[in-house]
Design a protein around this motif. Structure first.
Motif, PDB file in Angstrom:
ATOM      1  N   ILE A  68       0.856  -1.194   0.000  1.00 32.08           N
ATOM      2  CA  ILE A  68       0.000   0.000   0.000  1.00 32.08           C
ATOM      3  C   ILE A  68       0.886   1.237   0.000  1.00 32.08           C
ATOM      4  CG2 ILE A  68      -1.921  -1.105   1.247  1.00 32.08           C
ATOM      5  CD1 ILE A  68      -0.874   0.550   3.753  1.00 32.08           C
ATOM      6  N   THR A  86       1.642  -0.359  -6.285  1.00 32.32           N
ATOM      7  CA  THR A  86       1.010  -0.982  -5.122  1.00 32.32           C
ATOM      8  C   THR A  86       0.251  -2.250  -5.518  1.00 32.32           C
ATOM      9  OG1 THR A  86      -0.934   0.437  -5.391  1.00 32.32           O
ATOM     10  CG2 THR A  86       0.788   1.212  -3.896  1.00 32.32           C
ATOM     11  N   GLN A  90      -4.298  -2.066  -1.798  1.00 34.39           N
ATOM     12  CA  GLN A  90      -4.487  -0.619  -1.864  1.00 34.39           C
ATOM     13  C   GLN A  90      -5.943  -0.258  -2.153  1.00 34.39           C
ATOM     14  OE1 GLN A  90      -1.982   1.760  -1.612  1.00 34.39           O
ATOM     15  NE2 GLN A  90      -3.009   3.591  -2.362  1.00 34.39           N
ATOM     16  N   TYR A  99      -5.155  -1.494   7.222  1.00 33.56           N
ATOM     17  CA  TYR A  99      -4.407  -2.380   6.332  1.00 33.56           C
ATOM     18  C   TYR A  99      -3.866  -3.617   7.045  1.00 33.56           C
ATOM     19  CZ  TYR A  99      -0.290  -0.058   8.337  1.00 33.56           C
ATOM     20  OH  TYR A  99       0.653   0.433   9.189  1.00 33.56           O
TER      21      TYR A  99
END
Length: 421
Positions: A68, A86, A90, A99
């Motif tokens: 991310i 990414t 993401q 996350y």
């Protein structure tokens, strides 16, 4: 069991040239545009990202990958304008703030990066980045900030601090961490060269993966802090207020010594607990801007550090100010503080041992010279990291290519019949 050795790379000398140890005409040349950098997560600019920043400076033509990238605009200068490729994480819901909840998907996500165009791939890993996929003719160097502590040696501490010691959520968490341990052990076999950020982490890499690692200490921005030889009459500690940092221990010890003043910088979930422990001689400042941090670091009589860290950047920053450190004698502090020269250690995380260490410090305080303390901190300057890291990668690549070439030549010689007459 084989003996364990840790190779700490020399702190002197210049970086190996981009062409490798063989020089500009060497067949082992590492081409500037053929390096890929892979980092676990990019939520903010923090300790691991400071290492990544220097890797980018060492290999400015390298491409950058991360699961991310939500680094705030005000903090993005360290990426030096470099775009970040990414993963699918993401684009998942709430990935900017939650996350870590997608950790079970991270092994799949890291394997989706197509890195086939690079000669060398460098992973900057404290989670899954070292599990990326490379071909047999690609060198994978992994700089390990730490094996996943919540999955390995801090497994039980993590469950306890998260309130996951029993019940259905605990069973789910244990199953996920078991899965991550299996994956992590497999991922370690994909690495050609391990680099650890301290001897402490090198020992943990050996314990976890049974792999040896070179040691290159992470960069510390020592130039941000100025040497100050005249100190004021207060002690300082600074940290995010979370349990393992043991700020509660420091505050409790100073509360029991009302003739000594302590300043605490930092905020976090333990703030309310620490407020209840603090006596009138303890000042809690909460979060402070850089200018205030620099003032207190430079003026403090000593910096107090009670955590067991893999490396520990803040004690080095304190030493950059010429400020001695009173530290818990485990982990990376043993490698950054010289007892009797730049600070003192205490051997148990309890009030009695810390109070004794403060008495020991005051007994030798006149022998701890700020200039020598600053000199010790300069061993960890960013330019030292870049030089040592670049030389290590180039040397590993030269050896990798030589071994590959010699192996292939041997196969050709043994497979080709001799032509007679």
């Amino acid at each position: 069991m084989p003996s364990i050795s840790y190779d700490i790379l020399s702190r002197s000398g210049e970086a190996g040239v981009m062409q490798g140890d063989g020089g500009p005409e060497s067949s082992t040349a590492l081409r500037p545009g053929r390096v890929g950098l892979v980092h676990d997560w990019l939520p903010v600019y923090a300790g691991a990202e400071r290492v990544l920043e220097q890797m980018i400076m060492a290999y400015p033509a390298a491409d950058l990958y991360s699961l991310i990238d939500f680094v705030p605009e005000a903090q993005r200068d360290f990426l030096q304008g470099k775009p970040v490729e990414t993963s699918f994480i993401q684009r998942l819901p709430f990935s900017q703030t939650k996350y870590r909840y997608y950790l079970p998907l991270a092994p799949i996500a890291i394997e989706q990066f197509d890195l086939s165009e690079y000669d060398v791939v460098v992973s900057s890993s404290y989670a899954v980045a070292k599990g990326l996929l490379t071909r047999a003719d690609q060198l994978h160097v992994s700089y390990v900030h730490s094996p996943m502590r919540y999955a390995w040696d801090l497994h039980h501490d993590y469950l306890q601090q998260s309130g996951l010691t029993s019940g259905p959520r605990s069973m789910l968490a244990r199953a996920v961490l078991h899965y991550m341990r299996i994956y992590d052990a497999i991922a370690a076999d994909r690495v050609d060269v391990f680099i650890a950020n301290s001897q402490h982490v090198a020992r943990r890499i050996w314990k976890t993966y049974r792999r040896r690692a070179q040691v290159i200490y992470p960069p510390v921005d020592v130039d941000r802090f100025k040497l100050q030889t005249e100190k004021e009459d207060f002690y300082l500690t600074m940290s995010r207020l979370v349990p393992y940092k043991r700020i509660d221990l420091i505050v409790e010890a100073f509360t029991a010594m009302p003739d000594k003043e302590l300043v605490v910088i930092g905020d976090g979930p333990e703030m309310r607990k620490i407020e209840k422990l603090a006596g009138p001689n303890v000042t809690l400042l909460g979060y402070q801007p850089d200018e205030a941090v620099e003032y207190y670091m430079q003026a403090a009589r000593a910096f107090v550090f009670a955590a067991e860290e893999d490396f520990g950047i803040v004690p080095v920053e304190a030493q950059a100010c010429g400020t001695p450190v009173i530290a818990y004698g485990k982990g990376g502090a043993l490698e950054t503080i010289i007892p009797g020269s730049t600070g003192v250690f205490f051997q148990e995380q309890d009030v009695a041992h810390l109070k004794n260490a403060i008495d020991d410090f005051e007994a030798v305080e006149d022998r701890l010279h700020p200039e020598k303390i600053r000199e010790n901190a300069e061993r960890f300057a960013p330019e030292v990291f870049r030089s040592t890291f670049t030389r290590a990668v180039n040397h590993a690549y030269a050896e990798f290519i030589d071994d590959h070439f010699v192996s292939n030549q041997h196969v050709l010689r043994t497979a080709t019949p001799e032509v007679v007459g």
